[in-house]
Design a protein around this motif. Structure first.
Motif, PDB file in Angstrom:
ATOM      1  N   TRP A 189       0.650  -1.082   0.022  1.00 40.19           N
ATOM      2  CA  TRP A 189       0.053  -0.069   0.089  1.00 40.19           C
ATOM      3  C   TRP A 189       0.805   1.179   0.058  1.00 40.19           C
ATOM      4  O   TRP A 189       2.028   1.331   0.664  1.00 40.19           O
ATOM      5  CB  TRP A 189      -0.799  -0.015   1.294  1.00 40.19           C
ATOM      6  N   LYS A 190       0.581   2.242  -0.832  1.00 32.41           N
ATOM      7  CA  LYS A 190       1.097   3.520  -0.549  1.00 32.41           C
ATOM      8  C   LYS A 190      -0.180   4.511  -0.483  1.00 32.41           C
ATOM      9  O   LYS A 190      -0.733   4.860  -1.391  1.00 32.41           O
ATOM     10  CB  LYS A 190       1.867   3.913  -2.078  1.00 32.41           C
ATOM     11  N   LEU A 191       0.151   5.358   0.380  1.00 35.13           N
ATOM     12  CA  LEU A 191      -0.816   6.469   0.802  1.00 35.13           C
ATOM     13  C   LEU A 191      -2.353   6.221   0.652  1.00 35.13           C
ATOM     14  O   LEU A 191      -3.106   6.693   0.029  1.00 35.13           O
ATOM     15  CB  LEU A 191      -0.523   7.748  -0.241  1.00 35.13           C
ATOM     16  N   CYS A 192      -2.521   5.030   1.240  1.00 38.79           N
ATOM     17  CA  CYS A 192      -3.755   4.484   1.688  1.00 38.79           C
ATOM     18  C   CYS A 192      -4.409   3.903   0.437  1.00 38.79           C
ATOM     19  O   CYS A 192      -5.695   3.582   0.299  1.00 38.79           O
ATOM     20  CB  CYS A 192      -4.709   5.460   2.328  1.00 38.79           C
TER      21      CYS A 192
END
Length: 124
Positions: A108-111
């Protein structure tokens, strides 16, 4: 059934309980096995319920195997560096042990979940 009916529970060949309740009005015997809290040690244990009303015949037996979903015991990030710098490429691997079935690992990246294709591009 008579009062001479024996009902017993076994786990992997060891007696758990032979406490039997008899209900004469219904001509029924029963034994209830209660496991207060399933633990990892119960995984794939085989419980057998044996019923007999004669020592001249083998008991009737039904078995149930305990299968469970288990959370991971350990999750770890493995990389070639613990400090990161902008503009450089890094390989970071997430490892997971002890889950059943095997855990599905997502990034995951920034939600926002990172697409597996994007993740593969970043690995090249």
């Amino acid at each position: 059934m008579s009062i001479d009916t024996w009902v017993s529970w076994w786990r992997d060949g060891d007696l758990v309980t032979d406490e039997t309740q008899y209900f004469p009005d219904r001509r029924k015997s029963q034994s209830v096995l209660k496991i207060d809290k399933l633990l990892r040690s119960h995984l794939l244990a085989v419980y057998s319920c044996e019923v007999s009303n004669s020592k001249l015949q083998p008991p009737l037996v039904v078995r149930v195997a305990i299968d469970m979903y288990l959370r991971p015991l350990h999750v770890e990030l493995v990389g070639n560096n613990t400090e990161f710098s902008a503009g450089k490429k890094y390989n970071v691997t997430c490892t997971c042990k002890g889950s059943r079935p095997p855990a599905m690992i997502t990034w995951w990246k920034l939600c926002v979940m990172v697409d597996s294709k994007e993740s593969a591009k970043h690995r090249e």
